[in-house]
Each structure stands twice: as structure tokens, then as C-alpha cells.
Design an enzyme around this catalytic site. Structure first.
Site, PDB file in Angstrom:
ATOM      1  N   GLY A 175       0.835  -1.195   0.000  1.00 46.84           N
ATOM      2  CA  GLY A 175       0.000   0.000   0.000  1.00 46.84           C
ATOM      3  C   GLY A 175       0.864   1.237   0.000  1.00 46.84           C
ATOM      4  O   GLY A 175       0.775   2.078   0.900  1.00 46.84           O
ATOM      5  N   CYS A 176       1.710   1.380  -1.004  1.00 46.07           N
ATOM      6  CA  CYS A 176       2.809   2.351  -0.991  1.00 46.07           C
ATOM      7  C   CYS A 176       2.397   3.798  -1.205  1.00 46.07           C
ATOM      8  O   CYS A 176       3.254   4.689  -1.231  1.00 46.07           O
ATOM      9  CB  CYS A 176       3.851   1.962  -2.026  1.00 46.07           C
ATOM     10  SG  CYS A 176       3.221   1.966  -3.737  1.00 46.07           S
ATOM     11  N   GLY A 184       4.378   6.828  -3.029  1.00 46.55           N
ATOM     12  CA  GLY A 184       5.770   6.429  -3.172  1.00 46.55           C
ATOM     13  C   GLY A 184       6.756   7.182  -2.294  1.00 46.55           C
ATOM     14  O   GLY A 184       7.967   7.008  -2.443  1.00 46.55           O
ATOM     15  N   ILE A 222      -3.173  -0.339  -5.526  1.00 48.61           N
ATOM     16  CA  ILE A 222      -4.207  -0.553  -6.536  1.00 48.61           C
ATOM     17  C   ILE A 222      -4.886   0.759  -6.939  1.00 48.61           C
ATOM     18  O   ILE A 222      -5.873   0.747  -7.672  1.00 48.61           O
ATOM     19  CB  ILE A 222      -5.266  -1.575  -6.068  1.00 48.61           C
ATOM     20  CG1 ILE A 222      -5.926  -1.134  -4.765  1.00 48.61           C
ATOM     21  CG2 ILE A 222      -4.651  -2.959  -5.927  1.00 48.61           C
ATOM     22  CD1 ILE A 222      -7.098  -2.028  -4.349  1.00 48.61           C
ATOM     23  N   GLN A 252      -2.376   7.113  -7.597  1.00 52.98           N
ATOM     24  CA  GLN A 252      -1.178   6.980  -6.780  1.00 52.98           C
ATOM     25  C   GLN A 252      -0.086   6.220  -7.526  1.00 52.98           C
ATOM     26  O   GLN A 252       1.096   6.569  -7.438  1.00 52.98           O
ATOM     27  CB  GLN A 252      -1.509   6.272  -5.471  1.00 52.98           C
ATOM     28  CG  GLN A 252      -2.304   7.131  -4.495  1.00 52.98           C
ATOM     29  CD  GLN A 252      -2.507   6.438  -3.156  1.00 52.98           C
ATOM     30  OE1 GLN A 252      -2.595   5.216  -3.069  1.00 52.98           O
ATOM     31  NE2 GLN A 252      -2.585   7.229  -2.102  1.00 52.98           N
ATOM     32  N   CYS A 295     -11.623  13.893  12.956  1.00 51.38           N
ATOM     33  CA  CYS A 295     -10.586  12.907  13.250  1.00 51.38           C
ATOM     34  C   CYS A 295      -9.585  13.461  14.260  1.00 51.38           C
ATOM     35  O   CYS A 295      -9.148  12.743  15.172  1.00 51.38           O
ATOM     36  CB  CYS A 295      -9.875  12.494  11.967  1.00 51.38           C
ATOM     37  SG  CYS A 295     -10.875  11.458  10.874  1.00 51.38           S
TER      38      CYS A 295
END
Length: 387
Positions: free
Chosen positions: A179-180, A183, A202, A206, A358
Site C-alpha cells: 500500500g505504498c 511512493g 491498486i 497513486q 478525526c
């Protein structure tokens, strides 16, 4: 409507939150329909009411924090309608291979310009590490936008360095980043520690950005779901992705990580966590921000990891997420004039409510940020240069 208003007013009063009061965390109600919506839909109705402009608050983050610290939160959360909304996640696997792209399409693929507007130069969309920050959290309001940005960038580099040190990265290591994102961590690890990196993701947006961002470095970015991993690696890291795995897939995730890790390797998992074991997430967040997302509990993670791994270290620095989110909020507000035409006023209110609610949740210690360091059974204990 008067009865609904009175009930909500009395409820909030226990958290020192007033309706149409003068404190920064008080609600200023602009549409009386809000009271009935909150009674019917609880926190989903509260968030939707904010998106519609039915209420405002100078410090939504502090209002949410006070509500969560008070018993009020239990009343706002509980509702049979919300139970019915949560029922599918209890019965079905909402994070199958075919459904996994829903969150990328509705969140991570919104547009790289949006995320660039509030993230740091390494595009770190996870909790920063403010341990050595020059200014305390209470000083944030007194900082300029430039100072907020610089502090965030330093703290995100500190987070990435902390991860690399815990993994004992070095030249010759082959690192898997599950789940990079865009990058950023892969680039940092390759630049600063001389290792080779394979990042999997996926999200179309990204992936395209990460390949360009890491161009010229020993970094390979693959479009691949974690369940399809076949290679073996010296070290594995996953930052901010486990929240999208889903309770029915935690065991499969850990099995895939164990299958991909060499016997003497190290695996670091960085995830937001819930104090309670539950198959569901906040209904407003689930509907508008992270579809099918679930926050794992300590019990979730330990049960899933038990067949495969030894826990070498557990580090909680959840309070830093409060500051991270409030820094993102400052950056987003500063950048909004360039985003307004593309995203619109409803999106602005939605995004600001997301960041502030949050932040309030982390400030109240209602949710946490955990870093686990795992090894395979039988491996000697690592040095794990910890904070």
C-alpha cells in the site's frame, strides 16, 4: 422539533458544548432540522448536517473531542438505524478483491492536486512523528502557515526515519511496501538507506504519481493486491493501509506478509487502531471518506498475527495524529482558493469536517496510532532501534 432540540441541548451540555453559545466549540445552529436528524441518525446526521450548512462551529475538532470524552458519545453513537447500516459488514466480506478498489476510486483517486495541497513534500498521508518538534501542539495556532508546513515536513521525515531504523534497513535489503501510496516512503528508503524497494498499490492515481516520483531510484511500483504477492523480501512495511483490509481479511493479510518475508526478516505495521473490537467504522466516515474501512483493535491484530509472527515492539504515538490532522487542515485552508472551482463548497465542508472530527477523536484518545514490529517465530530478537 422543540423536544428534539431540548434533548440535544441537554445532551451536549454534559460535554460543556452549548447550542448557539459563545465558546469556540459551541454549535451555531442555522437550520432546526438538524436536531431531528441527529436524533435519528446520530453522528451520521451530525456530519451530514455540517455538510449541508445546517450548523457551524469555530472549533469542530474541540467540540468532537469534548463530546467523545464525555458520556455523550454513547448516546450519539447508538441507534438501530446505524446497526442496520453496519449489518452488511458483519455478514459479508466488503473488502474482497473485486470490491477493494472502491476506496481508491472514491478517495485516493480524487485528484493528486487535492492531496498535494495539504500533504508534505513526500506525500505522507499518515501520522507524523512530532517527538522532536520545535513547537508544542498548543503553539500551532500561533505559527505562520510556512512554519506549520516546515514542522509537518520535518515530522514526516522523522516518521519515515523511525520506520527505517526499526526495520534496520541498509544497503542490500529488499523492502516491500504494501500500500505504498504516492511512493514517498519508498523514495526515502531508497535515497537514505540505499535499499531496493517494491511498492504495491491498486490506486491508479497513486501508482502513476509514485512511478514518476521514484524515477531513477531502485524502486519498482506494481499494481498488485496484497493477496496476490509471490516474491520474498528482507523487510516489509505497511503504513496506513491495514485500515482498508477489513476484519474478515486480517488473517489473509498476515498470511500474505508471512509468506513474503524471509525467515530472518522484519515486518513493520503502522495503522490507526480502535480501543474497541468492532466490525464497523464511524458511519459518516464510512459513507463519505473511506468506504468499507474498519479500524482494527489490538485484539484483531494480535489474533491475526499469532499464527505467523512474534510481536517484538508496539509503539503508540496516537496523540501526534491530532497535530498532523490540524496541520493538514491549515494547509488545506491555505490552498482552498486554487481548489474551489474544481471541488465546490460542499466538498470543502466535508473535507474540513473529516480532518477536524478525526483530530478531535485522536485528542480524546478515542482512537490510536500503532506501530508493530513483527518477526517470524524462531528468529533472534532484532536490535530494533526504537524511539
Amino acid at each position: 422539533m422543540d423536544a428534539c432540540r431540548q434533548f440535544m441541548t441537554d445532551l451536549l451540555a454534559g460535554a460543556d458544548v452549548a447550542v448557539n453559545g459563545t465558546k469556540p466549540w459551541d454549535l451555531r445552529v442555522k437550520d432546526e432540522r438538524l436536531f431531528r436528524e441527529v436524533l435519528l441518525k446520530k453522528n451520521l446526521g451530525l456530519g451530514e448536517g455540517y455538510m449541508r450548512g445546517w450548523w457551524d462551529c469555530e472549533r469542530v475538532d474541540e467540540m468532537i473531542c469534548r463530546v467523545l470524552r464525555n458520556a455523550t458519545a454513547g448516546h450519539i453513537r447508538g441507534c438501530w438505524r446505524l446497526f442496520l447500516r453496519a449489518l452488511p459488514s458483519m455478514v459479508f466480506n466488503l473488502q474482497t478483491l473485486s470490491r477493494a478498489r472502491q476506496v481508491t476510486e472514491r478517495h485516493y483517486d480524487l485528484g493528486n492536486d487535492l492531496f498535494e495541497s495539504f500533504l508534505d513534500p513526500y506525500f505522507q498521508y499518515s501520522c507524523a512523528y512530532f517527538k522532536d518538534a520545535e513547537h508544542a501542539m498548543d503553539d500551532l495556532d500561533g505559527l505562520s502557515d510556512g512554519e506549520v508546513g516546515r514542522e509537518l515536513a520535518r515530522a514526516q521525515r522523522a516518521k519515515m526515519r523511525l520506520i527505517c531504523e526499526k526495520l534496520e534497513l541498509g544497503p542490500g535489503d529488499r523492502l516491500l511496501d504494501i500500500g505504498c501510496g504516492w511512493g514517498g516512503l519508498a523514495r526515502f528508503a531508497a535515497e537514505e538507506y540505499g535499499c531496493r524497494v517494491v511498492g504495491i498499490n491498486i490506486s491508479k492515481e497513486q501508482l502513476a504519481f509514485a512511478r514518476e516520483f521514484c524515477h531513477g531510484l531502485p524502486v519498482e511500483i506494481r499494481e498488485l493486491d496484497y493477496r496476490l504477492l509471490q516474491d520474498r523480501f528482507d523487510k516489509i512495511v505497511s503504513v496506513g493501509m491495514f485500515e482498508h483490509v477489513g476484519t474478515r481479511n486480517y488473517g489473509e493479510f498476515m498470511k500474505a506478509a508471512a509468506r513474503s518475508l524471509k525467515p530472518d526478516g522484519l515486518f513493520l505495521l503502522h495503522t490507526i487502531g480502535s480501543n474497541e473490537t468492532s466490525p464497523t467504522v464511524d458511519p459518516w466516515i464510512g459513507k463519505y471518506i473511506f468506504p468499507n474501512g474498519v479500524l482494527p483493535s489490538m485484539a484483531h491484530i494480535s489474533r491475526a498475527a499469532e499464527p505467523w509472527f512474534v510481536v517484538e515492539d508496539l509503539h503508540n504515538f496516537g496523540p501526534y495524529y491530532d497535530r498532523t490532522l490540524m496541520s493538514w487542515l491549515r494547509n488545506f485552508r491555505r490552498s482552498w482558493p486554487s481548489l474551489r472551482a474544481q471541488y465546490g463548497e460542499r466538498f470543502r465542508r466535508m473535507w474540513e469536517y473529516y480532518l477536524q472530527s478525526c483530530a478531535g477523536s485522536f485528542r480524546a484518545r478515542d482512537i490510536q496510532l500503532w506501530q508493530f514490529v513483527f518477526t517470524k517465530v524462531g528468529r533472534p530478537q532484532p536490535r530494533c532501534r526504537l524511539a
